[in-house]
Design a protein around this motif. Sequence first.
Motif, short mmCIF file in Angstrom:
data_model
loop_
_atom_site.label_atom_id
_atom_site.label_comp_id
_atom_site.label_asym_id
_atom_site.label_seq_id
_atom_site.Cartn_x
_atom_site.Cartn_y
_atom_site.Cartn_z
N TYR A 150 0.79 -1.22 0.00
CA TYR A 150 0.00 0.00 0.00
C TYR A 150 0.83 1.28 0.00
O TYR A 150 0.28 2.37 -0.20
N CYS A 183 -1.63 2.82 5.11
CA CYS A 183 -2.55 2.44 4.03
C CYS A 183 -2.61 3.47 2.91
O CYS A 183 -3.41 3.34 1.99
N THR A 223 -12.86 -7.70 9.63
CA THR A 223 -12.89 -7.00 8.36
C THR A 223 -13.61 -5.66 8.48
O THR A 223 -14.40 -5.45 9.39
N GLU A 270 -5.08 -3.93 8.10
CA GLU A 270 -5.61 -4.63 6.92
C GLU A 270 -7.03 -4.16 6.62
O GLU A 270 -7.39 -3.94 5.45
N ALA A 271 -7.84 -3.98 7.66
CA ALA A 271 -9.21 -3.52 7.47
C ALA A 271 -9.25 -2.08 6.96
O ALA A 271 -10.03 -1.75 6.06
N CYS A 273 -6.90 -0.52 5.28
CA CYS A 273 -6.39 -0.51 3.91
C CYS A 273 -7.46 -0.96 2.91
O CYS A 273 -7.55 -0.42 1.80
N THR A 274 -8.27 -1.92 3.31
CA THR A 274 -9.37 -2.38 2.44
C THR A 274 -10.35 -1.25 2.17
O THR A 274 -10.78 -1.03 1.03
N ASP A 277 -8.75 1.44 -0.09
CA ASP A 277 -8.62 0.94 -1.46
C ASP A 277 -9.96 1.01 -2.19
O ASP A 277 -10.01 1.29 -3.39
N ASP A 278 -11.04 0.74 -1.46
CA ASP A 278 -12.37 0.84 -2.07
C ASP A 278 -12.64 2.27 -2.52
O ASP A 278 -13.21 2.51 -3.60
#
Length: 283
Positions: A150, A183, A223, A270-271, A273-274, A277-278
């Motif tokens: 990222y 991120c 998540t 991780e959550a 960054c998700t 990214d969206d």
Amino acid sequence: MAAPITVRDDNGSTLTLKTPAQRVIALAPSLAELVFEVGGGERLIGAVEYSDYPPQASKLPRIGSNQKLDLERVVKLKPDLILVWYHGNAHREIERLAALKIPMFHLEPKNISDIPGAMERIGRLLDTRTIADAAILRFRDQHARLLREYGGRAPVRTFYQVYERPLLTINDHQLISDVIRLCGGVNVFGKEPMLVPQLSTESVVAANPEVILTANMGGGGGTAQRAMDEPRLAEWLKFGNMAAVKSQQLWLIPGDLISRHGPRILDGAEAVCTALDDARKRR
């Protein structure tokens, strides 16, 4: 005979133990997690409320909360080391605790790279350095992977809502802001002088974040969850021209992962960054 163990804490104080700690109390859920992570779980004899990970932590005797400690219970447990969350525990309670003359060690990771250092020092105090070194390696490997994945992505203007009434956020010196940076996000209130600034609704609208994040205080699994119907974020739906609302970028992040300054912070990353990214994909 083993040499004494001398370690400096995040308060700038030096603690010397004649022998490795055997009876440890952790005054924050994240500190209990750190002790388990470095192989010292069996040494824990007490913890504060909400200490629930790993599952064994739920079975530990409770000695109060981070704001109010049961000092009588602490004394009865006969700890030889107390781990303190430097700014998370009420200072009046820590002053009362200090009067008991029990060895205390203050920890407060302010960024992701501070967490391996916290693990290393706890490992030294407990003499579990082999397990601590392995945990540090796992953590650094995960951190490096996220940086590779990222680190070069387009910046995303991000608002992290700590609480809605009063409306609170975090500046760039708080660990969650370091997660946002990892991120590829930019904390729109990162330059505020206070660690946890209080804001007006108008200031958030003017900042026009592309993403709004808040913690799911019920845990929320592992998540990120889109949260356009989350009551704590409902205020922002009034502002349909704000970038985050227009592109449906209101998110819940698992609270236990993002709010605890411990080994699972990278799972929280991780959550985050998700979610970011969206937002990039919807530009």
